[in-house]
Design an enzyme around this catalytic site. Structure first.
Site, PDB file in Angstrom:
ATOM      1  N   HIS A   9      -5.818 -15.741   6.980  1.00 20.96           N
ATOM      2  CA  HIS A   9      -5.725 -14.206   6.911  1.00 20.96           C
ATOM      3  C   HIS A   9      -6.982 -13.315   6.348  1.00 20.96           C
ATOM      4  CE1 HIS A   9      -1.779 -15.093   8.372  1.00 20.96           C
ATOM      5  NE2 HIS A   9      -1.580 -15.640   7.352  1.00 20.96           N
ATOM      6  N   ARG A  19      13.345   3.191   9.524  1.00 27.08           N
ATOM      7  CA  ARG A  19      12.943   2.516   7.990  1.00 27.08           C
ATOM      8  C   ARG A  19      14.065   2.081   7.273  1.00 27.08           C
ATOM      9  NH1 ARG A  19       8.829   0.942   7.037  1.00 27.08           N
ATOM     10  NH2 ARG A  19       7.280   2.256   6.036  1.00 27.08           N
ATOM     11  N   ARG A  50      -0.604  -9.387   8.351  1.00 27.61           N
ATOM     12  CA  ARG A  50      -0.180  -8.723  10.034  1.00 27.61           C
ATOM     13  C   ARG A  50      -1.276  -7.947  10.685  1.00 27.61           C
ATOM     14  NH1 ARG A  50       5.467  -5.434   8.318  1.00 27.61           N
ATOM     15  NH2 ARG A  50       5.538  -5.224  10.470  1.00 27.61           N
ATOM     16  N   PRO A  87       0.722  -1.361  -0.012  1.00 24.13           N
ATOM     17  CA  PRO A  87      -0.051  -0.088   0.032  1.00 24.13           C
ATOM     18  C   PRO A  87       0.846   1.223   0.021  1.00 24.13           C
ATOM     19  CG  PRO A  87       0.250  -0.644   2.093  1.00 24.13           C
ATOM     20  CD  PRO A  87       1.214  -1.466   1.254  1.00 24.13           C
ATOM     21  N   GLU A  88       1.126   1.791  -1.131  1.00 24.49           N
ATOM     22  CA  GLU A  88       1.466   3.298  -1.285  1.00 24.49           C
ATOM     23  C   GLU A  88       0.384   3.758  -2.372  1.00 24.49           C
ATOM     24  OE1 GLU A  88       5.782   4.287  -1.483  1.00 24.49           O
ATOM     25  OE2 GLU A  88       6.156   2.524  -0.619  1.00 24.49           O
ATOM     26  N   LYS A 124      -3.225   7.262   1.383  1.00 25.49           N
ATOM     27  CA  LYS A 124      -3.514   5.889   1.089  1.00 25.49           C
ATOM     28  C   LYS A 124      -4.735   5.345   1.780  1.00 25.49           C
ATOM     29  CE  LYS A 124       1.561   6.162   2.165  1.00 25.49           C
ATOM     30  NZ  LYS A 124       2.678   5.877   3.256  1.00 25.49           N
TER      31      LYS A 124
END
Length: 277
Positions: free
Chosen positions: A92, A263, A111, A2-3, A59
DNA sequence: CAAAATGTTGCTGA
DNA sequence: ATCAGCAACATTTT
């Protein structure tokens, strides 16, 4: 996934799949994902509702419903799969929307970082916490060098962290910000307030260029299996991200990997020289 | 096994 | 108050 380019791609795919199809049933398998109400209230709001349109802000995915607004953020690993009625859920699959014809929309997220908010009105959405701090859209007319210069002034944290925090321009994430800074010849650790006018201009232009090209290629697919959404090909045009020790496309110097704001950060020490007072 | 992975947020201390 | 730094969230992969 996701960007901004990946979210834009998901939006475009979903527009073709679920618009104006009555939602007959909703299941929430992981309740903490619904952030601003109990899961059963969320289900009640979504059932017998219909997605009329889908838009994007930074986003965030915004589902405009016949009754209310659904805000969905994919965070690190959120994905949507529009599948036939006989496709089974996986470990998931956290939210399932079932349509009148039996088709299902799965929200999957290994996640579990993704979030859902339901709002009754556009005003509630706009005044929500995470929406208020957002900077301008990269393709909006307001995203100009003078605007960015004003926003950066006196900021001391690294330009990379500043561009990642979404308060100046929305949509850049860890991959594209490295690509933008590389193309703009700006060292990622440069204190935000110390960029020259020319560098600010370059950052603005390269942000538009990189994101537009990535949207054209339907995003970047790395480290994940091909999915039906967002399985783009921009990874073939990445110049620095995840290319540690590979030669810089411009000067052949090996790409460096450092840590900025926690990061992983890739850059060319020759093409992106550190500023000195 | 420790570290890192396309992201945000809430806490903490300057 | 404001800002910057960092743990936290949860799971898989290197």
């Amino acid at each position: 996934m996701p960007e901004l380019p990946e979210v834009e791609t998901v939006k475009n795919t979903l527009l073709r799949q679920i618009i104006k199809k009555p939602i007959t049933h909703v299941h929430v398998n992981y309740a903490p994902m619904i952030k601003n109400m109990e899961a059963d209230e969320f289900v009640a709001r979504m059932q017998n509702n219909t997605v009329q349109d889908i838009s994007r802000r930074g986003k965030h995915l915004i589902f405009h419903l016949a009754d209310g607004i659904l805000l969905s953020h994919l965070r690190m690993e959120g994905k949507y799969f529009y599948v036939d009625s006989d496709v089974p859920q996986t470990t998931h699959t956290h939210v399932v929307f079932t349509f009148e014809d039996g088709m299902q929309l799965f929200y999957e997220d290994t996640r579990k970082f993704g979030t859902f908010h339901f709002y009754e009105t556009e005003a509630q959405l706009q005044s929500s916490k995470s929406f208020q701090m957002l900077g301008v859209e990269p393709f909006a007319a307001e995203f100009t060098a003078p605007y960015v210069k004003e926003k950066l002034s006196h900021k001391k944290k690294p330009i990379k962290s500043t561009l990642l925090d979404q308060t100046i321009v929305t949509g850049l994430g860890n991959i594209y910000v490295d690509e933008v800074l590389y193309r703009a010849n700006v060292h990622p650790l440069t204190p935000a307030g110390q960029l020259t006018d020319a560098q600010i201009e370059a950052v603005v232009n390269e942000t538009k260029n990189v994101l537009a090209r990535a949207i054209e290629l339907k995003g970047t697919t790395i480290r994940t299996f091909a999915s039906q959404h967002g399985s783009g090909t921009y990874q073939n045009e990445l110049r620095v991200h995840q290319r540690a020790n590979e030669p810089c496309a411009t000067c052949q110097t090996p790409i460096q990997k450092i840590k900025v704001g926690g990061r992983g950060t890739y850059f060319c020490e020759v093409c992106q020289p550190e500023v000195k007072e």
